[in-house]
Scaffold this active site. Structure first.
Site, PDB file in Angstrom:
ATOM      1  CG  ASP A  42      -2.024   1.176   1.035  1.00 43.25           C
ATOM      2  OD1 ASP A  42      -3.128   0.313   0.768  1.00 43.25           O
ATOM      3  OD2 ASP A  42      -2.061   2.142   1.552  1.00 43.25           O
ATOM      4  CG  ASP A  68       2.722   6.010  -6.120  1.00 40.79           C
ATOM      5  OD1 ASP A  68       1.834   5.489  -6.980  1.00 40.79           O
ATOM      6  OD2 ASP A  68       3.069   7.214  -6.086  1.00 40.79           O
ATOM      7  CB  VAL A  69       0.716   0.639  -8.127  1.00 41.27           C
ATOM      8  CG1 VAL A  69       0.576  -0.159  -6.906  1.00 41.27           C
ATOM      9  CG2 VAL A  69      -0.643   1.551  -8.221  1.00 41.27           C
ATOM     10  CG  ASN A  95      -7.655  -3.554  -4.422  1.00 41.32           C
ATOM     11  OD1 ASN A  95      -8.616  -3.655  -4.890  1.00 41.32           O
ATOM     12  ND2 ASN A  95      -7.160  -3.414  -3.409  1.00 41.32           N
ATOM     13  CE1 TYR A 165     -12.601   3.441 -10.064  1.00 40.23           C
ATOM     14  CE2 TYR A 165     -14.629   2.771 -10.923  1.00 40.23           C
ATOM     15  CZ  TYR A 165     -13.905   2.721 -10.044  1.00 40.23           C
ATOM     16  OH  TYR A 165     -13.846   1.495  -9.285  1.00 40.23           O
ATOM     17  CE  LYS A 169     -10.803   0.706 -11.190  1.00 39.27           C
ATOM     18  NZ  LYS A 169      -9.927  -0.274 -10.634  1.00 39.27           N
ATOM     19  CB  THR A 200     -14.832   0.301   0.037  1.00 35.03           C
ATOM     20  OG1 THR A 200     -14.732   1.137  -1.091  1.00 35.03           O
ATOM     21  CG2 THR A 200     -15.142  -1.048  -0.136  1.00 35.03           C
TER      22      THR A 200
END
Length: 260
Positions: A42, A68-69, A95, A165, A169, A200
């Site tokens: 994370d 940090d992806v 994820n 987003y 996606k 969430t």
């Protein structure tokens, strides 16, 4: 509780990005409960460590990694830390993601917000898959679960406009198909989870807004919002031998939204 052998992940090494909160924590716990040792990655070091502690309560080994992806150098180091600690990588749950900070129609949408979402939600998925696949190809086996969204398969503006987003996606959905085909003969299965509305913090404080909750509840045919832990079963299915003859596919878990 005993489980069918086909869902048993004993001896497997899993890496979950965005493991510090939301669905990421659920993924990490679900895989640990099924028998896997889990690397919890994370951008928030404290959150990664907290999830790793939860994994260890299942009697599994855990490693917390800060990454940090959207930074390929950090992704490379994250995967290297996984193999240095455990010697292999069997399951990747790709994820980590963020939502549009200020949902607006495109003509009012911030270019800065656009690039931030694309950097994390698309580039991050690519970087992480790339470096995980380099390990899995050498092993001749592996499972990748890309976390997309029902908004990767349909436009969101029937409820609210989230163009970055939705675009990210949608790209993850087709990247999943591409990777599924590229590695179909390599012993590696690549599939995507496409969740609907799960309770969430990804949406910030949206779930504290009664008008928002009412709108999305009405939009969902089952008439409710899913609890975060309801994602566990689909994740274990895609991580386990139960899905060995499935690749390049989208598993939609949305309470019936896309059936309309």
């Amino acid at each position: 509780m005993s489980r069918p052998t086909v869902f048993d992940l004993s001896g497997r090494i899993a890496l979950v990005t965005g493991a510090g909160s939301g669905l990421g924590t659920e993924f990490a716990e679900a895989l640990a409960d099924a028998g896997a040792d889990v690397v919890c990655a994370d951008i928030d070091a404290g959150a990664a460590a907290a999830t790793a502690a939860r994994v260890e309560k299942y009697g599994r080994r855990a490693l917390a990694v800060t990454a940090d992806v959207s930074r390929e150098d950090q992704v490379r180091e994250m995967v290297a830390a996984t193999t240095a600690e455990f010697g292999r990588l069997d399951v990747l749950v790709n994820n980590a993601g963020i939502a549009d900070a200020h949902p607006e129609p495109v003509h009012r949408f911030s270019s800065e917000d656009w690039h931030q979402v694309i950097d994390v939600d698309l580039h991050g998925v690519f970087y992480t898959a790339k470096h995980a696949l380099a390990v899995m190809v050498g092993q001749g086996s592996g499972k990748i679960i890309n976390v997309a969204s029902m908004w990767g398969l349909a436009g969101s503006s029937s409820v609210f406009p989230i163009p970055a987003y939705s675009a990210a996606k949608g790209a993850v959905v087709n990247l999943t198909r591409e990777l599924g085909l590229e590695y179909a003969t390599s012993g590696i299965q690549v599939n995507a989870l496409c969740p609907g509305f799960y309770r969430t913090r990804l949406a910030g404080g949206a779930y504290d807004d009664p008008d928002f909750v009412s709108a999305i509840t009405a939009f969902t045919p089952m008439g409710r919002i899913a609890e975060a832990e309801e994602i566990r079963g689909p994740a274990v299915f895609l991580a386990s031998a139960a899905s060995d003859f499935m690749t390049g596919q989208m598993l939609v878990v949305d309470g019936g939204c896309l059936a309309k």
